[in-house]
Design a protein around this motif. Sequence first.
Motif, short mmCIF file in Angstrom:
data_model
loop_
_atom_site.label_atom_id
_atom_site.label_comp_id
_atom_site.label_asym_id
_atom_site.label_seq_id
_atom_site.Cartn_x
_atom_site.Cartn_y
_atom_site.Cartn_z
N VAL A 1 8.66 -5.75 7.57
CA VAL A 1 7.53 -5.73 9.07
C VAL A 1 7.68 -4.22 9.75
CG1 VAL A 1 7.46 -6.74 11.21
CG2 VAL A 1 8.43 -8.03 9.24
N HIS A 2 6.34 -3.79 9.53
CA HIS A 2 6.40 -2.31 10.17
C HIS A 2 5.20 -2.69 11.06
CE1 HIS A 2 8.37 -0.34 6.67
NE2 HIS A 2 7.98 -1.40 6.27
N VAL A 3 5.85 -1.87 12.46
CA VAL A 3 4.94 -1.94 13.51
C VAL A 3 4.60 -0.60 13.85
CG1 VAL A 3 4.64 -2.73 15.86
CG2 VAL A 3 6.37 -3.94 14.37
N PHE A 4 3.34 -0.30 13.99
CA PHE A 4 2.79 0.91 14.37
C PHE A 4 2.25 0.73 16.06
CE2 PHE A 4 1.71 1.20 9.70
CZ PHE A 4 2.54 1.90 9.38
N VAL A 5 3.21 1.30 16.81
CA VAL A 5 2.69 1.06 18.23
C VAL A 5 1.67 2.01 18.57
CG1 VAL A 5 3.77 1.20 20.42
CG2 VAL A 5 5.11 0.23 18.59
N ARG A 6 0.59 1.56 19.07
CA ARG A 6 -0.42 2.24 19.48
C ARG A 6 -0.40 2.35 21.04
NH1 ARG A 6 -3.90 2.46 14.96
NH2 ARG A 6 -4.82 4.29 15.96
N ASN B 1 -0.61 -2.01 15.12
CA ASN B 1 -0.76 -2.61 13.98
C ASN B 1 0.31 -3.09 13.37
OD1 ASN B 1 -2.44 0.54 13.86
ND2 ASN B 1 -3.55 -1.47 14.33
N VAL B 2 0.45 -4.18 12.75
CA VAL B 2 1.57 -4.79 12.34
C VAL B 2 1.46 -4.92 10.55
CG1 VAL B 2 3.34 -6.37 12.23
CG2 VAL B 2 1.88 -6.16 14.30
N LEU B 3 2.03 -4.26 9.85
CA LEU B 3 2.13 -4.22 8.55
C LEU B 3 3.09 -5.07 7.73
CD1 LEU B 3 0.44 -3.07 6.26
CD2 LEU B 3 2.03 -0.94 6.05
N LEU B 4 2.76 -6.01 7.07
CA LEU B 4 3.82 -6.96 6.50
C LEU B 4 3.69 -6.73 4.86
CD1 LEU B 4 2.65 -9.89 8.46
CD2 LEU B 4 4.60 -8.63 8.94
N GLY C 1 1.13 -8.01 -2.35
CA GLY C 1 -0.10 -7.48 -1.35
C GLY C 1 0.40 -7.26 -0.19
N HIS C 2 -0.20 -6.32 0.44
CA HIS C 2 0.38 -5.75 1.92
C HIS C 2 -0.75 -6.45 2.80
CE1 HIS C 2 3.33 -3.08 0.10
NE2 HIS C 2 2.11 -2.09 -0.24
N VAL C 3 -0.42 -7.10 3.74
CA VAL C 3 -1.07 -7.59 4.83
C VAL C 3 -1.03 -6.83 6.16
CG1 VAL C 3 -1.65 -9.79 6.50
CG2 VAL C 3 -1.05 -9.76 3.64
N LEU C 4 -2.37 -6.49 6.72
CA LEU C 4 -2.24 -5.75 8.03
C LEU C 4 -2.68 -6.81 9.15
CD1 LEU C 4 -1.75 -2.85 9.30
CD2 LEU C 4 -4.33 -2.77 9.46
N GLY D 1 3.65 3.29 5.76
CA GLY D 1 2.64 2.31 5.63
C GLY D 1 2.57 1.89 4.22
N THR D 2 1.33 1.75 3.62
CA THR D 2 1.29 1.31 2.16
C THR D 2 1.40 2.35 1.26
OG1 THR D 2 -1.14 1.60 2.09
CG2 THR D 2 -0.22 -0.68 2.93
N GLY D 3 1.30 3.70 1.49
CA GLY D 3 1.37 4.82 0.53
C GLY D 3 -0.13 4.82 -0.10
#
Length: 307
Positions: A9-14, A21-24, A29-32, A53-55
């Motif tokens: 679980v990656h959170v890009f705090v804006r 944006n939360v990247l799972l 497969g990656h889900v945003l 992120g996903t690279g």
Amino acid sequence: MINMLPPQVHVFVRDWLSSNNVLLKSRDGHVLIDSGHTSHAPLTLALIASERGTGDAPLALLVNTHCHSDHVGGNAAIGQRYGCPIAVPAAEAPLVERWDGKALLYEYCGHPIDRFHVAHALAADSTHVWGDLEWQALSAPGHDMGALVFYNEAHGILISGDALWQNGFGFVMPPEIDADALPATRATLEMISRLDVRVVIPGHGEPFLAVAAALERAWSTLAALERDTLRIARYALKANLMFTLLDRRRMALDELPAYLDEVGLYRELNALYFRLPPAKFAEFVVGELEKSGAAKRIDGWLAPAQG
Ligand SMILES: [Zn+2]
């Protein structure tokens, strides 16, 4: 804090203009979740493609908690870059399909965005595996009547969108515009209180662990709004104009009366609650933003107080 979240679980705090944006991440497969504001789409794309992120990997799915412009503004750009399907709450899919700028608060609030297309409608109470975690999509009306929040029971994670922030929640429409909004906000906070939430990833602001304290603040904000309809109208007014101000960075004070008279939400709020001539209404709104410390006047311009 960050180790309260599983590694995928990656959170890009804006900020306040762009939702988080939360990247799972998953080998499947990656889900945003949520794509920020249209004017920030280049930064959103850069964050997704970053090392954190996903690279270079593709994005399998883009999901939105709700369809306000600060959460779906990057949808078109992300859809174009990755060719990934876009999923929105089922209650909002038809609105997006016919691009209802009033119901989605785009033209109606002076917040236009790039058009996108919906591939999947997410039903309330449906379950999804994103980032190798199981997420329940729960109906969370109030700030947005079609909104969903996403709950992972195993880790006690709630992706709350604008239904719950560390300090409050997104503005709510006053009863004369939507009679259901305030009662729905109460029901949504009650629903969240019944979950075993241990960490909230809000739509704006850092993820937080002090869930009970946040709910306490949300309850008292809600009670204050319930006591005073005018306060709801002022909150809606300030939140929406501040949003536009953050996007444009400054607005000419002498153009503000005409602008507020042109944009549906402001015209409607004025007619319902304030009944001021355009120049007086603009003066009132500017005064409200100054009083709250959000904006200031500089040489004939209205500008955000910070930055
Ligand atoms: Zn919102």
